[in-house]
Design an enzyme around this catalytic site. Structure first.
Site, PDB file in Angstrom:
ATOM      1  N   HIS A 470       0.830  -1.210   0.000  1.00  0.00           N
ATOM      2  CA  HIS A 470       0.000   0.000   0.000  1.00  0.00           C
ATOM      3  C   HIS A 470       0.862   1.257   0.000  1.00  0.00           C
ATOM      4  O   HIS A 470       0.726   2.129  -0.872  1.00  0.00           O
ATOM      5  CB  HIS A 470      -0.921  -0.020   1.222  1.00  0.00           C
ATOM      6  CG  HIS A 470      -1.809   1.177   1.334  1.00  0.00           C
ATOM      7  ND1 HIS A 470      -3.152   1.152   1.009  1.00  0.00           N
ATOM      8  CD2 HIS A 470      -1.560   2.457   1.741  1.00  0.00           C
ATOM      9  CE1 HIS A 470      -3.682   2.341   1.200  1.00  0.00           C
ATOM     10  NE2 HIS A 470      -2.728   3.157   1.654  1.00  0.00           N
ATOM     11  N   GLU A 471       1.760   1.336   0.963  1.00  0.00           N
ATOM     12  CA  GLU A 471       2.582   2.542   1.065  1.00  0.00           C
ATOM     13  C   GLU A 471       3.560   2.654  -0.102  1.00  0.00           C
ATOM     14  O   GLU A 471       3.883   3.745  -0.559  1.00  0.00           O
ATOM     15  CB  GLU A 471       3.330   2.563   2.403  1.00  0.00           C
ATOM     16  CG  GLU A 471       2.426   2.558   3.631  1.00  0.00           C
ATOM     17  CD  GLU A 471       1.395   3.681   3.639  1.00  0.00           C
ATOM     18  OE1 GLU A 471       1.639   4.737   3.009  1.00  0.00           O
ATOM     19  OE2 GLU A 471       0.338   3.499   4.266  1.00  0.00           O
ATOM     20  N   HIS A 474       1.920   4.433  -2.878  1.00  0.00           N
ATOM     21  CA  HIS A 474       2.026   5.886  -2.727  1.00  0.00           C
ATOM     22  C   HIS A 474       3.391   6.374  -3.197  1.00  0.00           C
ATOM     23  O   HIS A 474       3.507   7.414  -3.848  1.00  0.00           O
ATOM     24  CB  HIS A 474       1.832   6.271  -1.259  1.00  0.00           C
ATOM     25  CG  HIS A 474       0.417   6.288  -0.790  1.00  0.00           C
ATOM     26  ND1 HIS A 474      -0.600   6.940  -1.466  1.00  0.00           N
ATOM     27  CD2 HIS A 474      -0.163   5.747   0.323  1.00  0.00           C
ATOM     28  CE1 HIS A 474      -1.728   6.794  -0.805  1.00  0.00           C
ATOM     29  NE2 HIS A 474      -1.499   6.072   0.284  1.00  0.00           N
TER      30      HIS A 474
END
Length: 679
Positions: A470-471, A474
């Site tokens: 997820h990160e 980003h």
């Protein structure tokens, strides 16, 4: 101080990265003061330019102003989250009102706004490209939304409200951090029945780090989560749950009850001062969702689709609990994780401890990096000469498929004193283009993953693998930034679009072709068994409807606070209970309160925006369905995702970018199908 302030001299580091080793606490304040002084001079130069206002001498000039201040406050703000201490917090308390006043002095400057307005009024005759048009609109709207059109009297009110909000969000965060880190639950080995050995070792390490004997459980995620999942002592689970769920409600210096009340009312006052009926109306004007009605429509669709399944999921977990405890047993929140895990283990013979040995952190990291290589051709090379802010941090150079330097990526994986809970991506430097140079970004991944033990490396849970992906999603949004203006690059997009790249990456965690590239037993080197991968896929939707309603509940709470039209003076706990009641499937527990520790909507950027996670989930399911159709490593699909989503930042309306990538508007059907709600 004899040595020069590193912020005010050339960095002389690889890629002009932050010279952390030279920065002392005493450097921040004077560097901020100098940064404000320089930006005011830059703004004055714009205002007193004798030439007629133009896009170049006004909009672009303002965009380029304040770089020193941005550098200093970015480093300071990031370390306040990742490696804070009492000295930094004291500086924050002193400088926050000064920085807020400085910002207001620019956005409320009548002469500056008049120049911006003149350029904006000529926008149709300026022959601007799409990115320039977006910068002009963002600049003009930003000033309007920051009070530029208010009367002199209302501008003073705006300044006061803005300053109060800045100080209160800081106070909220500091209170929560201190409340979290001051708590510890001493336990005996006998009280840890059911807890896996490696977790028990981590509790022993917690005690050792505090200079104590025995075992200590904390409220940090790698400590709290496994205890709630595995410990058989229901009394202790309740004690820990209550400690976690009553943070910042106690009669001490860290109570956030009044802080929440003030934050809610100040945001309402600010919105109404700017002509909006609610704070949500103010926020959503610059979101894909556009209106609160559209947000509530999404919540309604999700509640209708997922509630029947969620009720069956809760009933199933309750039946397992009653089977173990007796028919009179009432399932409570501190039982949910424990009995859910028991059911999952019984149904699929799969649990975190079975998978952990295959998710050793260094292998996971390499697997994630290699995924980006396979999709986009980029590579990662550690550079130990790049300064870092803590010994645990690593720095990597990222190179494009043609060998061109793309970015610096820092990784910071484990919890420690002075580090906020959770996981996040942030930047120490954004991307922009100027005078023919493409200035590349410096990005940081900050996590709170399970720590290594004396004789065991860091072994992640499957959820932590998902968090990593997820990160990292980003970070790719920042790494691939390819825009002219920093304020439009990378993750500078609408808030309900920013989670698309991150949630998109989570999909790979359930794909056999990806897991087989890195998941090997840390001792034997044996690949993760095929049956485990199948079980991971089989469990992908385990209690998925309950999880959806949990997120909808958080969103409903957020919207309940920020769709108010009158100030709040009631009971925060009672209001909270009513706000998310239709999404709650477990009993409410007196004395608990989410709002006082809900950093996302109180001190973060998600006020009136928590719905973004579910909004983006609709997008990510729809986007990944294209990869499922063409192949999860399909180079053409990946190239299109990079070109239209990851590189464009906020240079164009997000729905236009999405449709350009996908060829159609997103539909909720892909999400419902992925979650098994429909066939």
């Amino acid at each position: 101080m004899n040595e020069p302030n590193p912020f005010l001299t050339p960095y002389d580091t690889p890629h002009e990265t932050i010279p952390f080793q030279r920065i002392k606490t005493a450097h921040y304040e004077p560097a901020m003061e100098e940064g404000m002084k320089r930006q005011i001079a830059e703004v004055e130069a714009i205002i007193h330019n004798p030439e007629e206002p133009s896009f170049s001498n006004t909009i672009e000039a303002l965009e380029c102003s304040g770089r020193l201040l941005d550098h200093v406050t970015t480093v300071f703000g990031n370390l306040m989250n990742a490696d804070t201490n009492d000295e930094l917090e004291a500086i924050a308390e002193k400088m926050t009102p000064k920085l807020t006043e400085h910002s207001n002095n620019i956005t409320l400057n009548k002469a500056l706004f008049n120049r911006i307005k003149k350029v904006y009024e000529q926008r149709n005759n300026l022959q601007l490209d799409a990115e320039q048009q977006m910068l002009l609109e963002k600049t003009y709207d930003g000033f309007i939304r920051s009070g530029a059109n208010l009367s002199d009297e209302d501008k003073q009110t705006f300044r006061k409200l803005h300053t109060q909000l800045s100080m209160l969000t800081l106070k909220f965060s500091q209170n929560l951090l201190k409340e979290t880190h001051r708590y510890e639950l001493p336990v005996t080995l006998e009280q840890l029945e059911g807890v896996p050995e490696n977790i028990v070792e981590s509790y022993a390490q917690n005690a050792k780090e505090r200079g104590k004997e025995g075992y200590i459980v904390t409220l940090d995620a790698p400590s709290y989560g496994p205890f709630m999942k595995y410990d058989k002592d229901r009394t202790l689970r309740k004690e820990l749950y209550m400690a976690f769920s009553t943070q910042c409600t106690h009669d001490n210096a860290y109570n956030n009850i009044e802080t929440v009340r003030q934050l809610i009312n100040l945001r309402l006052a600010l919105a109404q001062l700017l002509g909006f009926p609610t704070f949500a109306d103010y926020v959503l004007k610059k979101r894909m969702a556009e209106t609160k009605e559209h947000v509530y429509r999404l919540f309604g669709q999700l509640l209708e689709a997922y509630t029947p399944t969620a009720k069956r999921e809760v009933a199933h977990v309750a039946s397992v609990a009653k089977e173990a405890e007796g028919t009179d047993f009432r399932l409570m929140p501190w039982d949910w994780t424990f009995y859910s895990n028991l059911l999952k283990d019984r149904k699929y013979s799969l649990n975190d401890e079975l998978l952990r040995p295959y998710f050793e952190l260094s292998r996971v990291k390499q697997g994630v990096f290699n995924l980006a290589t396979r999709l986009y051709g980029i590579t990662f090379e550690e550079n130990k000469s790049i300064p870092v802010y803590h010994p645990e941090v690593r720095a990597y150079e990222v190179y494009d498929k043609d060998g061109k330097f793309l970015a610096v990526l820092y990784t910071d994986f484990h919890p420690r004193k002075g580090k906020h809970a959770g996981a996040w991506m942030t930047s120490y430097k954004g991307q922009w283009k100027e005078r023919g140079e493409d200035s590349r970004p410096h990005v940081s991944l900050t996590m709170n993953f399970t720590k290594p033990q004396a004789d065991t490396p860091a072994l992640l849970t499957f959820a932590e693998v998902e968090t990593f992906l997820h990160e990292f999603g980003h970070s790719l949004h920042e790494i691939f930034a390819d825009t002219t203006y920093q304020s439009l690059s990378g993750t500078n997009v609408y808030w309900d679009f920013v989670e698309l790249p991150s949630q998109f990456m989570e999909n790979f965690a359930y794909e056999k072709e990806f897991l087989n590239t890195f998941a090997r037993h840390y001792k034997t080197g044996e690949p993760i068994p095929e049956e485990y991968i199948q079980k991971i896929k089989d469990t992908a939707n385990f209690n998925i409807a309950y999880a959806c309603l949990r997120q909808v509940g958080f969103g409903l709470l957020d919207m309940a606070w920020y769709t108010r039209t009158v100030p709040f003076d009631g009971d925060i706990m009672a209001y909270e209970k009513e706000a998310w009641e239709q999404a709650q499937l477990l009993p409410n527990v007196d004395g608990t309160c989410m709002s006082v520790q809900f950093s996302h909507i109180m001190a973060g950027g998600y006020a009136a925006g928590y719905y973004s996670y579910k909004w983006a989930e609709v997008l990510d399911a729809d986007a990944f369905s294209l990869f499922k159709e063409k192949g999860i490593f399909n180079p053409e699909a990946a190239a299109s995702f990079r070109e239209h989503i990851l590189s464009k930042g906020g240079t164009e309306p997000p729905m236009e970018l999405y449709k350009r990538f996908r060829g159609q508007a997103p539909s909720i059907k892909a999400l419902l199908k992925r979650n098994g709600i429909i066939r």
